[in-house]
Design a protein around this motif. Structure first.
Motif, PDB file in Angstrom:
ATOM      1  N   SER A   1       4.691   0.880  -6.362  1.00 13.86           N
ATOM      2  CA  SER A   1       5.552   1.516  -6.857  1.00 13.86           C
ATOM      3  C   SER A   1       6.479   0.699  -7.874  1.00 13.86           C
ATOM      4  O   SER A   1       7.017   1.125  -8.710  1.00 13.86           O
ATOM      5  CB  SER A   1       6.620   2.132  -6.044  1.00 13.86           C
ATOM      6  N   GLU A   2       6.623  -0.689  -7.323  1.00 13.90           N
ATOM      7  CA  GLU A   2       7.797  -1.503  -8.051  1.00 13.90           C
ATOM      8  C   GLU A   2       6.878  -2.822  -8.726  1.00 13.90           C
ATOM      9  O   GLU A   2       7.511  -3.656  -9.139  1.00 13.90           O
ATOM     10  CB  GLU A   2       8.709  -2.037  -7.190  1.00 13.90           C
ATOM     11  N   LEU A   3       5.722  -2.798  -8.704  1.00 12.19           N
ATOM     12  CA  LEU A   3       4.829  -3.676  -8.987  1.00 12.19           C
ATOM     13  C   LEU A   3       5.246  -4.121 -10.489  1.00 12.19           C
ATOM     14  O   LEU A   3       5.037  -5.112 -10.869  1.00 12.19           O
ATOM     15  CB  LEU A   3       3.212  -3.348  -8.873  1.00 12.19           C
ATOM     16  N   PHE A   4       5.397  -3.079 -11.432  1.00  9.89           N
ATOM     17  CA  PHE A   4       5.590  -3.304 -12.766  1.00  9.89           C
ATOM     18  C   PHE A   4       7.000  -3.105 -13.325  1.00  9.89           C
ATOM     19  O   PHE A   4       7.342  -2.897 -14.167  1.00  9.89           O
ATOM     20  CB  PHE A   4       4.543  -2.294 -13.471  1.00  9.89           C
ATOM     21  N   ASN A   5       7.790  -3.383 -12.060  1.00 11.39           N
ATOM     22  CA  ASN A   5       9.242  -3.501 -12.595  1.00 11.39           C
ATOM     23  C   ASN A   5       9.577  -4.257 -13.802  1.00 11.39           C
ATOM     24  O   ASN A   5       9.190  -5.689 -13.501  1.00 11.39           O
ATOM     25  CB  ASN A   5      10.225  -3.562 -11.422  1.00 11.39           C
ATOM     26  N   ARG A   6      10.324  -4.231 -14.668  1.00 12.39           N
ATOM     27  CA  ARG A   6      10.543  -4.890 -15.715  1.00 12.39           C
ATOM     28  C   ARG A   6      11.234  -6.185 -15.498  1.00 12.39           C
ATOM     29  O   ARG A   6      11.285  -7.188 -16.065  1.00 12.39           O
ATOM     30  CB  ARG A   6      11.120  -4.139 -17.214  1.00 12.39           C
ATOM     31  N   HIS A   7      12.160  -6.118 -14.481  1.00 13.47           N
ATOM     32  CA  HIS A   7      13.006  -7.135 -13.951  1.00 13.47           C
ATOM     33  C   HIS A   7      12.109  -8.199 -12.891  1.00 13.47           C
ATOM     34  O   HIS A   7      12.544  -8.918 -12.607  1.00 13.47           O
ATOM     35  CB  HIS A   7      14.225  -6.777 -13.015  1.00 13.47           C
ATOM     36  N   GLY A   8      10.846  -7.759 -12.712  1.00 15.19           N
ATOM     37  CA  GLY A   8      10.062  -8.728 -11.880  1.00 15.19           C
ATOM     38  C   GLY A   8      10.129  -7.825 -10.545  1.00 15.19           C
ATOM     39  O   GLY A   8      10.983  -7.303  -9.960  1.00 15.19           O
ATOM     40  N   PRO A   9       8.982  -7.728  -9.972  1.00 15.35           N
ATOM     41  CA  PRO A   9       8.730  -7.300  -8.702  1.00 15.35           C
ATOM     42  C   PRO A   9       9.080  -7.744  -7.261  1.00 15.35           C
ATOM     43  O   PRO A   9       9.347  -7.413  -6.435  1.00 15.35           O
ATOM     44  CB  PRO A   9       7.401  -6.701  -8.629  1.00 15.35           C
ATOM     45  N   LEU A  10       9.036  -9.302  -7.361  1.00 18.86           N
ATOM     46  CA  LEU A  10       8.896  -9.937  -6.101  1.00 18.86           C
ATOM     47  C   LEU A  10      10.208  -9.825  -5.431  1.00 18.86           C
ATOM     48  O   LEU A  10      10.144  -9.784  -4.068  1.00 18.86           O
ATOM     49  CB  LEU A  10       8.980 -11.708  -6.740  1.00 18.86           C
ATOM     50  N   TYR A  11      11.422  -9.671  -5.830  1.00 24.36           N
ATOM     51  CA  TYR A  11      12.883  -9.541  -4.925  1.00 24.36           C
ATOM     52  C   TYR A  11      12.697  -8.214  -4.317  1.00 24.36           C
ATOM     53  O   TYR A  11      13.121  -8.085  -3.141  1.00 24.36           O
ATOM     54  CB  TYR A  11      13.899  -9.510  -6.098  1.00 24.36           C
ATOM     55  N   PHE A  12      12.220  -6.941  -4.916  1.00 25.34           N
ATOM     56  CA  PHE A  12      12.166  -5.848  -4.351  1.00 25.34           C
ATOM     57  C   PHE A  12      11.052  -5.712  -3.001  1.00 25.34           C
ATOM     58  O   PHE A  12      11.523  -5.241  -1.978  1.00 25.34           O
ATOM     59  CB  PHE A  12      11.580  -4.858  -5.221  1.00 25.34           C
TER      60      PHE A  12
END
Length: 549
Positions: free
Chosen positions: A56-67
């Motif tokens: 769900s957050e793989l393509f988060n524009r702020h970067g997914p790693l932190y989530f």
């Protein structure tokens, strides 16, 4: 010889002492301030991984790693201390990484000075106590920079592996790491290494691009064809993140100011949002001058000293700082990406080494050098004290605002929160109405379901007012139409209790739309997806008299 051994043994303990001091600062009063909007958004993103699916957050524009790092913490209960504790731990790691960076680029003395600057950096402490990606990004930027230098010097395969892994993680922690990588590439190519070294370096960069660029294209909805010459003018300029804000030339040097002095010297971030002119800097001229001149002089001295003593290291640090500051500014200039100082944070590790080098160089010049170092130490102490004690610099106190309202609001009294309600909702357990559905009309017009007929009073919790002009109009109309019985200010909030005038005269009527409003076209973070009825600020009936306190 008898005097050098005790000094050496003392120096051996200094990195551990710095790490302990950094941990004490970062874990102290970790939950003193409430979670604010960006932290709530981080937790929501991590929660979607748990409740929807892993992608769900793989393509988060702020970067997914932190989530993905926060999601397991939420799965185990997700306390505020637990979520922020991750950032604090990463912040301690940054101190160790900056120490290694200074030690390996120059020497142990510079490493210790840079590590000390990182341990007590007000800017680093601020983001080490925030549940956001910045602390993770800073640590990985430092490791990427260190591994790039070690690879260029040793040509060891292990440093190449470390560089590829750390750079990819940095980019997936926050895409602005592109500018850190740009600085590294400019430095290596400008240093004119042999063709063999260039080939190996380009191979590493190709591996990084092979993994990162497809993600970047997908996350920002970019078509490769649009990036060809003559095709990219529209697509790239339409990239957008964050709420729109004016871009000014002062934003270019501002990161250097906060890297040295922190966000708790001079104007607060709230002051700068509410007034985008230079006026907030003029209200505390002594603090601003202190924060500009002292760290600025030390950084310039450090850069000059390194360019003489270790020119390759000095060039790498300067290019890293320059690319990470100028890059986000230019992106904001030519796209719709909102400029934010944290987007330039990738420059901080290199900046801290330059600062540490300046402090080490000045410490050897008596007496003026000692005076300059003492002035910088005083600046840091002042800024950290303000961070922990001065509510002017606190983040939005959504916890305190929710508690204040819940302890005083009466049953049946409506409450609206704007322009941004998500952090308030996290803490408040009572009913909240949408200010976009409140309709203010001149007295005598047709109305239905008046709020004040049954409730007597109605509440508005105003937060991030600067973010949306329509909420400013709404609040202005409320103050003009109704009596302000109570007005209370908390960090980031102004809470109003409105009621009819004492004489019972109805200048305006207040109704609530119970139906489903039309979709709102606003895309900023302050938007709640509803059409707001335009307040009657120009109506004569509403313009007469104000019940403001």
């Amino acid at each position: 010889m008898t005097t050098s051994k005790p000094q050496w043994r003392t120096l051996r303990w200094l990195p551990g002492i710095l790490l302990a001091a950094a941990a004490l600062l970062r874990f102290s009063a970790l939950t003193r301030q409430s979670l604010w909007l960006d932290e709530i958004l981080s937790m929501r993103g991590a929660n979607r991984i748990l409740t929807l699916d892993l992608a769900s957050e793989l393509f988060n524009r702020h970067g997914p790693l932190y989530f993905y790092l926060v999601a397991p913490i939420l799965a185990m209960g997700g306390s505020e201390a637990g979520v922020r504790g991750l950032s604090a731990l990463l912040g301690v790691g940054l101190v160790g990484a900056v120490y290694l960076l200074g030690r390996d680029l120059v020497d142990r003395r510079i490493g210790l000075a840079a590590g000390a600057a990182a341990a007590f950096s007000p800017f680093a402490v601020w983001y080490s106590q925030e549940a956001r990606y910045v602390s993770l990004y800073l640590l990985l930027a430092a490791v990427s920079l260190w591994s790039a230098y070690r690879f260029s010097r040793d040509e060891g395969a292990r440093y190449g592996v470390i560089h590829v892994v750390s750079t990819l993680l940095m980019l997936f922690a926050f895409p602005a790491g592109i500018f850190v990588s740009l600085g590294e590439n400019l430095w290596l190519l400008a240093s004119r290494p042999g063709s063999r070294k260039v080939g190996r370096w380009l191979l590493l960069q190709g591996l990084i691009g092979l993994v990162f660029l497809p993600w970047l294209m997908a996350a920002y909805d970019l078509n490769p064809v649009d990036l060809l010459p003559g095709q990219n003018a529209h697509s790239l300029s339409e990239i957008s993140t964050g709420s729109p804000r004016a871009l000014r030339l002062v934003h270019l040097p501002y990161p250097l100011f906060v890297f040295g002095a922190g966000l708790t010297i001079g104007p607060s971030s709230r002051d700068l949002h509410e007034d985008t002119s230079l006026a907030p800097f003029g209200r505390k001229p002594v603090q601003v001058a202190w924060g500009v001149l002292v760290p600025g002089a030390l950084v310039l001295m450090g850069a000059a000293a390194l360019l003489r003593r270790a020119p390759a290291a000095g060039a790498l640090l300067i290019l890293s700082v320059g690319a990470s500051i100028v890059g986000p500014f230019l992106v904001a200039r030519f796209t719709r990406v909102a400029y934010n100082v944290r987007y330039t944070a990738g420059a901080l590790p290199a900046y801290l080494v330059l600062l540490g080098a300046g402090c080490a160089w000045a410490a050897g010049r008596r007496p003026w050098g000692w005076v300059l170092v003492a002035a910088f130490a005083g600046l840091v102490a002042f800024s950290l004290t303000a961070y922990f004690s001065d509510s002017c610099y606190f983040r939005d106190d959504s916890r305190g605002a929710a508690k204040f309202v819940s302890e005083r609001i009466r049953p049946g009294e409506p409450l609206a929160v704007g322009a941004e309600e998500r952090a308030f909702v996290h803490y408040f357990r009572g009913p909240i109405t949408s200010w976009r559905r409140w309709r203010i009309q001149p007295a005598g017009s047709e109305r239905a379901g008046e709020l004040h007929d049954d409730a007597g009073r109605f509440w508005v919790a105003a937060n991030r007012v600067w973010e949306e002009a329509r909420f400013q109009e709404f609040l202005s109309s409320m103050r003009a139409c109704f009596l302000v019985e109570q007005e209370t200010e908390l960090p980031g909030y102004r809470i109003y209790v409105f009621r009819l005038a004492d004489d019972g005269a109805r200048r305006c009527s207040l109704t609530y739309q119970h139906g489903t409003p039309l979709p709102d076209t606003t895309t900023g973070p302050g938007s709640s997806g509803h059409v707001a009825d335009r307040p009657c600020t120009g109506a004569a009936a509403c313009a007469q008299g104000s019940g403001g306190a």
